[in-house]
Write a protein that holds these residues in place. Structure first.
Motif, short mmCIF file in Angstrom:
data_model
loop_
_atom_site.label_atom_id
_atom_site.label_comp_id
_atom_site.label_asym_id
_atom_site.label_seq_id
_atom_site.Cartn_x
_atom_site.Cartn_y
_atom_site.Cartn_z
N GLU A 111 -3.03 11.57 -25.78
CA GLU A 111 -1.70 11.09 -25.39
C GLU A 111 -1.02 12.07 -24.44
O GLU A 111 -0.35 11.66 -23.49
N GLU A 112 -1.20 13.37 -24.71
CA GLU A 112 -0.63 14.38 -23.81
C GLU A 112 -1.26 14.29 -22.42
O GLU A 112 -0.57 14.36 -21.40
N GLU A 114 -2.68 11.65 -21.15
CA GLU A 114 -2.24 10.39 -20.53
C GLU A 114 -0.83 10.53 -19.98
O GLU A 114 -0.54 10.07 -18.87
N GLN A 115 0.04 11.20 -20.75
CA GLN A 115 1.41 11.41 -20.29
C GLN A 115 1.44 12.33 -19.07
O GLN A 115 2.21 12.11 -18.13
N THR A 116 0.59 13.36 -19.10
CA THR A 116 0.51 14.26 -17.94
C THR A 116 0.03 13.52 -16.71
O THR A 116 0.55 13.72 -15.60
N LYS A 118 0.40 10.29 -16.17
CA LYS A 118 1.48 9.40 -15.74
C LYS A 118 2.53 10.18 -14.94
O LYS A 118 3.03 9.70 -13.91
N GLU A 119 2.87 11.38 -15.43
CA GLU A 119 3.86 12.19 -14.73
C GLU A 119 3.34 12.63 -13.37
O GLU A 119 4.07 12.64 -12.38
N ARG A 122 3.54 9.71 -11.15
CA ARG A 122 4.94 9.45 -10.76
C ARG A 122 5.41 10.43 -9.70
O ARG A 122 6.02 10.04 -8.70
N GLU A 142 0.91 2.17 -14.61
CA GLU A 142 2.36 2.01 -14.58
C GLU A 142 2.94 2.34 -13.21
O GLU A 142 3.87 1.69 -12.74
#
Length: 454
Positions: A111-112, A114-116, A118-119, A122, A142
């Motif tokens: 999850e970390e 994946e979030q990294t 995504k960031e 972005r 996204e």
């Protein structure tokens, strides 16, 4: 709606109660040796996997209840057997809790990551996509949804829906690039524009690679899309700045020098002329050159201002009406047939249209009218400016848009073409020589709001 977290607690609680109930029912009520002890592993496995070490309370609780029931029923033989079972229960619970914690740590890291990702997408304005060639479906990250300005809840990414967001004039070029990539197995790499629902436009960079099936046929394509709108704006501004610098340098070095020399010459001739008529003639020519010099400076300044101000929605009819007095004072009819037309453009649009009017006033001396009208096209509209003057010979239809061509500043139509180019518009002269000039400005659909009145 019950959340999964609450459902897990409910399931764990119910299975634990059933296990405790079986102890009470068989040992204390029926007074028989406990059966179905393997059922105890259900709440033990569930609690320790879902809650880790905290879930060890369930096997401990069951073991304590089991031992107490054996002591109450004075079943010491069963007590000895249940001690062995309890050891196995504790071992199973401990192992499962360790597995749970390891899996949770693994999930947390995923999850970390994946979030990294995504960031990072972005921040870099980069999204990834996957195109299934068989059913034409698309999978977007996204960031791709954000780039295209759509919500995941109300947009289905498909090959066809993707092309609906691409300007019509760009679609064939993109399709050709995709076909070439699928045929040759080459990397797809292309920059193109996309249209947002709000009417704005972006520029994106696409890069994709073909994935083949076991028979060597294209199965899918995977790639990335990056929003390069700001980068393109910077590149365009640098390109425009260089062009402006080149133009202004050219004017300073050549045109201004020639005009000043001409003005100085006419003034000198006027001072030396003996007849009043000659002096007046030279003075008028000097004044005319001074006016041309002022026009040259004004047009150079307007050219310098292109791209500095942000584009906005401009009502064309209102701008055109500003020119009516200037046209009608020459005895010409000003025929404004433009209805409710709004164009998303640099504020220099007013100067662009004025230059077309001024060009007609200067070069079509015998014209009886200047007319503005609109023609609808499939992928945009054409704003037309025409008169009934002599027109433009075929050989000069492209030459008239070059810098230095013309009897005055030589910047009028050059400014028109260059300024329109910065607004993603084009201009051509399509009149018939001998019947009048006809300038056609093509405006793409994403830059137009048009309502024809009855």
């Amino acid at each position: 709606m019950v959340k999964w977290k609450d459902k897990r607690l409910l399931i764990t609680g119910l299975t634990t109660i059933l296990a405790l109930g079986s102890i009470i029912h068989f040992h204390l009520i029926l007074g028989v040796t406990l059966v179905f002890t393997h059922f105890f592993y259900v709440p033990i496995l569930l609690s320790t996997y879902w809650y880790g070490r905290r879930g060890m309370i369930v096997p401990i609780l069951l073991i304590i209840a089991l031992m107490i029931s054996n002591l109450i029923s004075f079943d010491f033989e069963a007590f000895i057997e249940d001690v062995a079972r309890s050891s196995i229960m504790l071992l199973v619970g401990f192992v499962m809790s360790r597995v749970s914690e390891r899996d949770k740590e693994h999930i947390r890291r995923l999850e970390e990551n994946e979030q990294t990702l995504k960031e990072a997408q972005r921040i870099g304005q980069i999204g990834n996509w996957e195109w299934n060639i068989k059913d034409n479906s698309l999978k977007w990250s996204e960031e791709v949804y954000r780039i295209f300005g759509v919500e995941q809840s109300d947009f289905v990414p498909t090959y066809d829906n993707y092309f609906l967001m691409v300007p019509e004039e760009e679609r064939e070029r993109i399709r050709s690039a995709i076909t070439r990539s699928l045929k040759n197995g080459s990397v797809l790499e292309i920059d193109h524009k996309i249209l947002l629902k709000q009417g704005a436009m972006k520029v994106v960079h696409q890069r994709g690679e073909v994935v083949l099936d076991k028979d060597g046929r294209p199965l899918k394509m995977m790639g990335i899309v990056q929003d390069i709108t700001e980068r393109m704006k910077i590149e365009d501004k640098l390109r425009m700045a260089n062009k402006k610098l080149s133009l202004i340098t050219s004017i300073s070095r050549h045109d201004l020098k020639n005009m000043i020399t001409s003005i100085s010459g006419y003034l000198d001739l006027g001072l030396r002329a003996e007849k009043e008529e000659k002096r007046r003639l030279y003075l008028e020519k000097a004044i005319l050159n001074l006016k041309n010099l002022q026009d040259l400076i004004d047009e150079a300044k307007d050219f310098q201002d292109i791209g500095i101000r942000e584009p906005e929605w401009i009502e064309v009819r209102k701008i055109l009406e500003k020119f009516r007095p200037k046209v009608e004072e020459t005895g010409r009819l000003f025929d404004n047939r433009v209805d409710e037309l709004f164009v998303f453009c640099d504020p220099s649009l007013e100067r662009i249209l004025f230059n077309l009017v001024d060009n007609s006033l200067r070069h079509a001396k015998n014209a009886s009218f200047i007319r503005f009208s609109v023609a609808l096209k499939e992928n945009g509209i054409v704003l037309i400016c025409e008169d009934d003057g002599p027109g433009v010979v075929f050989e000069d239809k492209e030459e008239i848009f070059k810098k230095g061509v013309g009897k005055n500043t030589g910047l009028g139509l050059f400014f028109v073409k260059e300024a329109l180019k910065e607004c993603d518009m084009t201009v051509v002269e399509n009149g018939d020589y001998g019947k009048g000039a006809r300038f056609e400005i093509f405006i793409p659909s994403y830059k137009v709001r048009y309502k024809k009145s009855n």
